[in-house]
Design a protein around this motif. Structure first.
Motif, PDB file in Angstrom:
ATOM      1  N   UNK A   3      25.372  33.428  41.043  1.00 18.72           N
ATOM      2  CA  UNK A   3      26.566  34.287  41.120  1.00 18.72           C
ATOM      3  C   UNK A   3      26.263  35.577  40.357  1.00 18.72           C
ATOM      4  N   UNK A   4      27.073  36.584  40.601  1.00 19.61           N
ATOM      5  CA  UNK A   4      26.940  37.828  39.829  1.00 19.61           C
ATOM      6  C   UNK A   4      28.282  38.103  39.154  1.00 19.61           C
ATOM      7  N   UNK A   5      28.212  38.435  37.850  1.00 17.54           N
ATOM      8  CA  UNK A   5      29.421  38.701  37.064  1.00 17.54           C
ATOM      9  C   UNK A   5      29.433  40.169  36.699  1.00 17.54           C
ATOM     10  N   UNK A   6      30.556  40.821  36.972  1.00 14.68           N
ATOM     11  CA  UNK A   6      30.683  42.265  36.683  1.00 14.68           C
ATOM     12  C   UNK A   6      31.961  42.495  35.887  1.00 14.68           C
ATOM     13  N   UNK A   7      31.841  43.265  34.814  1.00 18.38           N
ATOM     14  CA  UNK A   7      33.032  43.731  34.092  1.00 18.38           C
ATOM     15  C   UNK A   7      33.205  45.200  34.485  1.00 18.38           C
ATOM     16  N   UNK A   8      34.319  45.531  35.135  1.00 17.52           N
ATOM     17  CA  UNK A   8      34.493  46.877  35.671  1.00 17.52           C
ATOM     18  C   UNK A   8      34.878  47.903  34.634  1.00 17.52           C
ATOM     19  N   UNK A   9      34.826  49.195  35.028  1.00 18.82           N
ATOM     20  CA  UNK A   9      35.366  50.269  34.198  1.00 18.82           C
ATOM     21  C   UNK A   9      34.369  51.300  33.739  1.00 18.82           C
ATOM     22  N   UNK A  10      33.071  50.967  33.733  1.00 15.69           N
ATOM     23  CA  UNK A  10      32.101  51.943  33.201  1.00 15.69           C
ATOM     24  C   UNK A  10      31.687  52.937  34.291  1.00 15.69           C
ATOM     25  N   UNK A  11      31.851  54.251  34.077  1.00 15.22           N
ATOM     26  CA  UNK A  11      31.353  55.230  35.067  1.00 15.22           C
ATOM     27  C   UNK A  11      29.833  55.163  35.124  1.00 15.22           C
ATOM     28  N   UNK A  12      29.256  55.113  36.299  1.00 15.18           N
ATOM     29  CA  UNK A  12      27.790  55.036  36.424  1.00 15.18           C
ATOM     30  C   UNK A  12      27.206  56.411  36.133  1.00 15.18           C
ATOM     31  N   UNK A  13      26.249  56.443  35.203  1.00 14.90           N
ATOM     32  CA  UNK A  13      25.588  57.712  34.860  1.00 14.90           C
ATOM     33  C   UNK A  13      24.089  57.440  34.778  1.00 14.90           C
ATOM     34  N   UNK A  14      23.306  58.264  35.440  1.00 18.49           N
ATOM     35  CA  UNK A  14      21.854  58.103  35.297  1.00 18.49           C
ATOM     36  C   UNK A  14      21.129  58.230  36.620  1.00 18.49           C
ATOM     37  N   UNK A  15      20.027  57.509  36.748  1.00 18.55           N
ATOM     38  CA  UNK A  15      19.112  57.655  37.882  1.00 18.55           C
ATOM     39  C   UNK A  15      18.850  56.289  38.516  1.00 18.55           C
ATOM     40  N   UNK A  16      18.893  56.233  39.834  1.00 20.55           N
ATOM     41  CA  UNK A  16      18.587  54.974  40.543  1.00 20.55           C
ATOM     42  C   UNK A  16      17.471  55.226  41.562  1.00 20.55           C
ATOM     43  N   UNK A  17      16.353  54.500  41.465  1.00 22.33           N
ATOM     44  CA  UNK A  17      15.296  54.649  42.479  1.00 22.33           C
ATOM     45  C   UNK A  17      15.695  53.910  43.757  1.00 22.33           C
ATOM     46  N   UNK A  18      15.573  54.572  44.904  1.00 17.43           N
ATOM     47  CA  UNK A  18      15.911  53.951  46.185  1.00 17.43           C
ATOM     48  C   UNK A  18      14.660  53.291  46.750  1.00 17.43           C
ATOM     49  N   UNK A  19      14.823  52.056  47.202  1.00 21.27           N
ATOM     50  CA  UNK A  19      13.679  51.293  47.735  1.00 21.27           C
ATOM     51  C   UNK A  19      13.408  51.648  49.191  1.00 21.27           C
ATOM     52  N   UNK A 405      19.198  42.194  51.086  1.00 19.73           N
ATOM     53  CA  UNK A 405      19.054  43.623  51.388  1.00 19.73           C
ATOM     54  C   UNK A 405      19.062  44.561  50.208  1.00 19.73           C
ATOM     55  N   UNK A 406      19.200  44.022  48.974  1.00 20.60           N
ATOM     56  CA  UNK A 406      19.241  44.908  47.807  1.00 20.60           C
ATOM     57  C   UNK A 406      18.242  44.421  46.766  1.00 20.60           C
ATOM     58  N   UNK A 407      17.275  45.288  46.467  1.00 25.98           N
ATOM     59  CA  UNK A 407      16.209  44.950  45.517  1.00 25.98           C
ATOM     60  C   UNK A 407      16.661  45.277  44.095  1.00 25.98           C
ATOM     61  N   UNK A 408      16.605  44.275  43.210  1.00 24.58           N
ATOM     62  CA  UNK A 408      16.877  44.476  41.779  1.00 24.58           C
ATOM     63  C   UNK A 408      18.229  45.173  41.557  1.00 24.58           C
ATOM     64  N   UNK A 409      19.264  44.714  42.261  1.00 25.84           N
ATOM     65  CA  UNK A 409      20.580  45.372  42.185  1.00 25.84           C
ATOM     66  C   UNK A 409      21.120  45.413  40.770  1.00 25.84           C
ATOM     67  N   UNK A 410      21.086  44.282  40.069  1.00 26.75           N
ATOM     68  CA  UNK A 410      21.665  44.263  38.716  1.00 26.75           C
ATOM     69  C   UNK A 410      20.923  45.235  37.807  1.00 26.75           C
ATOM     70  N   UNK A 411      19.584  45.237  37.926  1.00 27.54           N
ATOM     71  CA  UNK A 411      18.773  46.109  37.064  1.00 27.54           C
ATOM     72  C   UNK A 411      19.103  47.575  37.336  1.00 27.54           C
ATOM     73  N   UNK A 412      19.163  47.944  38.616  1.00 27.26           N
ATOM     74  CA  UNK A 412      19.420  49.355  38.961  1.00 27.26           C
ATOM     75  C   UNK A 412      20.800  49.792  38.471  1.00 27.26           C
ATOM     76  N   UNK A 413      21.790  48.908  38.582  1.00 24.99           N
ATOM     77  CA  UNK A 413      23.152  49.286  38.156  1.00 24.99           C
ATOM     78  C   UNK A 413      23.297  49.247  36.635  1.00 24.99           C
ATOM     79  N   UNK A 414      22.702  48.240  35.995  1.00 25.75           N
ATOM     80  CA  UNK A 414      22.881  48.165  34.532  1.00 25.75           C
ATOM     81  C   UNK A 414      22.161  49.322  33.840  1.00 25.75           C
ATOM     82  N   UNK A 415      21.094  49.826  34.464  1.00 24.70           N
ATOM     83  CA  UNK A 415      20.418  51.001  33.877  1.00 24.70           C
ATOM     84  C   UNK A 415      21.297  52.251  33.914  1.00 24.70           C
TER      85      UNK A 415
END
Ligand code: EPZ
Length: 435
Positions: A3-19, A405-415
């Motif tokens: 399962x994936x657990x997400x706590x909402x509310x944080x604005x995403x800021x930074x860089x995401x590499x597209x696969x 269809x999504x590579x390393x989703x948690x890593x890309x978002x948590x970064x």
């Protein structure tokens, strides 16, 4: 199941590499069957569907080698089909991934035979392959359906033909592009799919020695050749992953740069985002996404074949529009059951009413976290997008859909500041215990 657990509310800021693009990598891997030389693919994403296609090709006798760490420039994947010994694509693999049907054209074109399981339906619709089969018959193949398998044969080479598709089909266009490359004479595909992934396949086939005109248009002419050779080829960036992360940045009011993303593959999506008040601009490294000002505005969307708004972005946009100011109408014209994210978004407080192929969305100020169920690939990422902006905790079940269809989703978002973690099946995490 994870399962994936997400706590909402944080604005995403930074860089995401597209696969690399999943829907380009899959047909490109199948194209290795067209030659006895090695096809070297670069920027291959590490996804469950890619692993499935690799297993399928390996059981045909294809030799595969991977290299690269997958972090910056994806993975290198070399494929050699000099020793194909088995022409059957078995049900247990085909039923897990419909794109397996893409081995049908290449096997038939190079070996004159193929036995491929019918894929069966899937979560988003019946998804028949009648157009693939009819086109191959017009090229001289004998096609029998026995015990759930397609038995395709031809003595000698396939023959060039004029193929008129009644509707636009990505897979059927790809199967005929590959088989026509080795056919005798000219094949013309009318009403061909124009998706960037179809063009990527065509460009690779040309690099392998195929003679193809009209790439990117709805009429493609292929002059068959006796044989094709190996080559190196780099897969395009995944436009659907790009659009998915753009929606995530937008819904959280963030500011994110998507490395490797290409605006020319997303014109309809960029225009829709702009109408909704989200600015997507080109940078030297890719695309920058940020909410121009205030709330997202409601927009109307109708999914259609490329270059119009893509069906693979419909669920993600619906999550974003759930918190827009005003109402939105989303109409799905390609698949008959692609609204399974709606009841799950509703559990998070979205106000969505379905009328046949259309969904009426009335934006709410904020969604609330909940336990939700992933049902198909794009529905599952739409739940993650909603969860990133929802108040409180969301737990998404059956995330194996996401891993397709999504590579390393948690890593890309948590970064980029997201509070997201994977809960391996049966193992509570410290965080959830502490909460
Ligand atoms: C490809 O599926 C993509 N998959 C899908 O992405 C995408 O949603 C779809 O194209 C449309 O863009 C891959 O590329 C691996 P179609 P495909 O043939 O080729 C009907 C994702 O999330 N049809 O273009 O299977 C069909 O039922 C996936 O990454 C026939 O009737 O789609 C549908 O209504 C989901 N007879 C329409 O055409 C046929 O023989 C378009 O399907 C073939 C298709």
């Amino acid at each position: 199941m994870d399962k994936i657990r997400i706590i909402g509310g944080a604005p995403l800021k930074g860089v995401i590499p597209i696969s690399g693009a999943k829907n380009a990598a899959l047909p490109l891997m199948a194209a290795c069957l067209l030659t006895d030389e090695t096809l070297h693919l670069a920027n291959v994403p590490y996804l469950a569907d890619i692993v499935t296609m690799a297993k399928l090709l390996a059981q045909h006798g294809v030799a595969l080698n991977t290299s690269g760490d997958g972090n910056r420039f994806g993975r290198m994947l070399s494929l050699n089909a000099a020793q194909v010994t088995n022409f059957t694509a078995p049900y247990e693999l085909v039923r897990t991934m419909r794109a397996s049907v893409l081995v049908l054209g290449p096997l038939l074109a190079r070996f004159g035979q193929a036995r491929v399981s019918l894929p069966g339906g899937c979560a988003i619709g019946t998804r028949p392959i009648d157009m693939h089969l009819k086109a191959l018959q017009e090229m001289g193949a004998e096609i029998d359906l026995q015990e759930g398998y397609i038995d395709a044969r031809i003595s000698g080479r396939l023959k060039g033909a004029v193929i008129q598709f009644d509707k636009v089909s990505v897979g059927a266009t790809e199967n005929i592009l590959m088989s026509a490359s080795l056919a005798k004479g000219e094949t013309v595909i009318r009403n061909a799919a124009r998706e960037p992934e179809v063009c990527d396949l065509a460009h690779c086939l040309v690099a392998m020695g195929a003679k193809i005109d009209g790439i990117g248009s709805d009429e493609i002419a292929i002059q068959g050749v006796e044989s094709l050779h190996g080559c190196p080829y780099t897969i395009i960036a995944d436009r659907v992953e790009t659009g998915s992360f753009a929606a995530a940045a937008a819904i959280t009011g963030g500011d994110v740069e998507l490395l490797g993303a290409r605006a020319e593959h997303l014109q309809a999506v960029i225009a829709t985002f702009a109408e909704a008040g989200i600015e997507i601009s080109e940078t030297p490294r890719g695309l920058r996404v940020r909410r121009a000002n205030g709330r997202v505005q409601g927009v109307d969307i109708m999914t259609q074949p490329y270059p119009a708004f893509p069906p693979d972005m419909q669920a993600q946009m619906m999550a974003l529009l759930s918190v827009a100011e005003g109402a939105s109408m989303v109409t799905e014209t390609i698949f008959e059951n692609r609204f399974m994210h709606v009841p799950e978004l509703t559990r998070m407080g979205a106000r969505i009413v379905l009328h046949g192929a259309s969904a009426m969305i009335r934006g709410v100020p904020q969604l609330r976290g909940a336990e939700v169920m992933a049902t198909d690939l794009r529905a599952s990422v739409s739940l993650a997008i909603a969860a990133l902006a929802a108040e409180g905790e969301t737990v998404i079940h059956r995330v194996y859909h996401l891993d397709r269809g999504y590579e390393r989703l948690e890593e890309k978002l948590s970064q980029c500041g997201a509070q997201i973690e994977r809960l391996p099946s049966g193992k509570p995490t410290l965080k959830s215990e502490a909460a």
